[in-house]
Design an enzyme around this catalytic site. Sequence first.
Site, short mmCIF file in Angstrom:
data_model
loop_
_atom_site.label_atom_id
_atom_site.label_comp_id
_atom_site.label_asym_id
_atom_site.label_seq_id
_atom_site.Cartn_x
_atom_site.Cartn_y
_atom_site.Cartn_z
CG LEU A 590 -2.06 -1.13 1.06
CD1 LEU A 590 -2.59 -1.59 2.54
CD2 LEU A 590 -2.92 -1.33 -0.01
CG ASN A 591 4.39 2.01 1.93
OD1 ASN A 591 3.81 2.33 3.42
ND2 ASN A 591 4.37 0.49 2.60
NE ARG A 593 -3.16 5.50 -2.73
CZ ARG A 593 -4.49 5.46 -2.13
NH1 ARG A 593 -4.92 4.03 -1.30
NH2 ARG A 593 -5.67 5.44 -2.74
CG ASP A 610 -10.02 -0.01 -7.64
OD1 ASP A 610 -10.61 0.45 -7.12
OD2 ASP A 610 -9.50 -1.14 -7.85
CG ASP A 611 -13.48 0.64 -3.60
OD1 ASP A 611 -13.00 2.12 -3.53
OD2 ASP A 611 -12.88 -0.31 -2.55
NE ARG A 639 -13.43 7.34 8.53
CZ ARG A 639 -14.75 7.54 7.79
NH1 ARG A 639 -15.57 8.85 7.17
NH2 ARG A 639 -14.00 6.59 7.17
CG PHE A 695 -2.39 -5.01 3.13
CD1 PHE A 695 -0.71 -5.09 2.11
CD2 PHE A 695 -3.52 -4.78 2.62
CE1 PHE A 695 -1.01 -4.90 0.70
CE2 PHE A 695 -3.11 -5.62 0.52
CZ PHE A 695 -2.44 -5.13 -0.37
CG ASN A 696 -5.64 -1.32 7.18
OD1 ASN A 696 -5.70 0.46 7.32
ND2 ASN A 696 -6.60 -2.27 7.45
CG ASP A 699 -5.85 6.01 5.30
OD1 ASP A 699 -5.26 4.81 5.93
OD2 ASP A 699 -6.39 6.21 4.95
#
Length: 775
Positions: A590-591, A593, A610-611, A639, A695-696, A699
């Site tokens: 994920l890094n 991006r 993309d969703d 948030r 894997f999170n 952001d």
Amino acid sequence: MGEKGSKTNRPRALSIGCCDMTVKCRFRWNWDHATVCSYCRQEQMQSPSCPLSAAFSYFLCSFLLFSMLGMMYAWLTFSPFNQPAFDPMELSCQPDNEGSWSIGIFFGDNPLALQPIERANISNDKSSAWPVANPILTCASVTDASHPSAFVADPFLFIQGSRIYIFFETKNALTKQGDIGVAESSDGGASWRYLGIALDEEWHLSFPYVFTFNGQVYMMPEGSEKGDLRLYRASNFPLEWTFERVLIKRPLVDAVMVQYNGDFWILASDFHRFGAQKNGELEAWFSSSPFGPWKQHKGNPLHNGDPGSGARNGGRPFVFNGELYRVGQDCAKTYGHKIRLFHVKNLTRSKFHEVEVPLGSQESKKGRNAWNGLRNHHLDALKLPSGDWIAVMDGDRVPSGDINTRFLLGTASLLGLVLIILLVGIILGVVRCVFPLSKCLSMGKRHDSQSVWVQPQVTSTVNRVLSRLNRGSSAIKGRVKLNSFAGISLLVICFALGLVLVCIGVQSFFGGNGAEEPYPIEGQYSQFTMLTMTYDARLWNLKMYIKHYSRCASVREIIVVWNKGEAPNPETDFDSAVPVHIRVEEKNSLNNRFKPDPQIKTRAVFELDDDILMTCDDLERAFKAWRKHPERIVGFYPRLNDGSPPKYRNERYARAKNGYNMILTGAAFVDSELAFSKYWSEDTDQGRALVDELFNCEDILLNFVMANSTTDRVVEYIHPAWAIDTSKLSSSALSRDTKVHYMKRTSCLRKFSELYRGFPLKKWEFGSRTDLWDF
């Protein structure tokens, strides 16, 4: 005489349509207006099966139903945050039936390979335009209170030393005629300053062809409404001009002058010439001096035919590599549909021959969202002292007569809806009296002392037509059985068709020109790069994503970070209006991006999962907010993560607490130069390792990195009109287990707080913007 009088007070029974009513029909002659006034008063309802109140209620309920459906359609499709509504007290940029023309600038090493300014990567820090994008001049650029502009068009360049000038037509919204305006650039075309109105006559002016001769600057604008072609000289360049002389006493349109083969040539159109085809005629005049006398070419008219042939001039002719080129406009589909370029092979006093060649510049695929998406009809190219070429082109996002077209379409849809409601009423048996006056109007003459009966001025042909329509309505009712499959199907089809007509009507009357336009900052536009990260199992999402977002006005290109599986072919697998680049990564992380990428040519990057689907206007609003504060993360998903220790929560919690301290980068603008370099610095090595482990949280890490580098505000929320999360329709979502997902993110919050020795995220309240985009 007594027998006639006895009949006067007796009511006459009429069968009106399908209803048997006792009606008194009286007619009174009005001698003052010489008209027949009539009225019919209902005395008695003999047939309870045809209640007029039921028919009235049916029509009322039908229109209320479709009105509510229309309002629902408007609520779903029209953004509440759209461009500011038209202010009738502000005359500039008001809708005009001729269009909404604006002007763009282009550069290239030759006039046959021109690229828009955004491709030249010219920037302007003052307006956060990295890069500057077209258009450079719009109706809003004209700031004269006495000359509010409906649009700007027909641009001509003039270079004087280090300054570049653009002379152009501006349609005065007060007088509805064209005037000649002028703008100036002192930084090579990156920014423009409107100077004022250069020429204003009592008649329409346009097409301000400007040139020099013997050290003097001259302008030859179109003034065909005056009936001649005139020449003006600059007495105080660029705003003061003096009438010099009449060159040709003919109402020439779009006239240009060029020196070629030892002669001066004027190429123009004269649509008043006998037999001339409008927008399809071209003629030539020659002289040994730009002041004349001018003689006609022996072959005039050189062209006279199809409006789409490019005969009408579309800008200044230019010489490249010793060859003469003429710019024409194709008016086949609509006025000013597109520009065509012609190589003049032979131009003498008796001969003329030209062939069409490719223009070299690409047409936009963004439709009405692009400033020149539907029309461009003028090109002016000049060679710079450096040897490169500069050009200006006008463009429009709507066709000619768009306002009238939308009005006619809306009116037709409304009439169609009325007919459908009437048809359904007949089928249901509610509407049985279609044309009741057809019977009433067929009554004969009657005279007595109390009343006068006069034959109405309705022909027997009209009576027969109305009678046939009444019989036709009865026939429809007789043939369509409501309890049959055909009857139910017909009702369903009528309802669906009515719904379609309502949507068309609402869109036509209230939807404006249908464009989702960009928002300028300091009068300038810019562009951004969209970046998404995906893999092979989500290809169907990606195709829908690219097709939709590539049509947004300010999107320059789309970069897809491909983390797993066989990568698609960007040339053949996508329907895109902008270039698509696939960046295949060796590691599924994920890094990736936020990785610096030399393919990114813009400072602004819109990170979007993309969703997620949202309107182009939402993107344009957020882009404007980001350009105001490019150091911030500007996005759509707020948030509020607080507590001791901190806990990750959803948007409902932030709303309940009326504040937020984080923006998720699944839909957010960031500065690629600032944010990406900080994210990949050595100080964030441990944070990136945790992102790979869970894997999170990539952001969350970016929010921490940005907040830890400054004491200023680093996040800003923009409320979307609507957003659809298509991951709900897919089994390949990354975070379907919400509970586990939130646990991981809470763990990240606590570990990042330890890494950065505290919790740097500050709370900001909703509704702090004056435009309420964050409400």
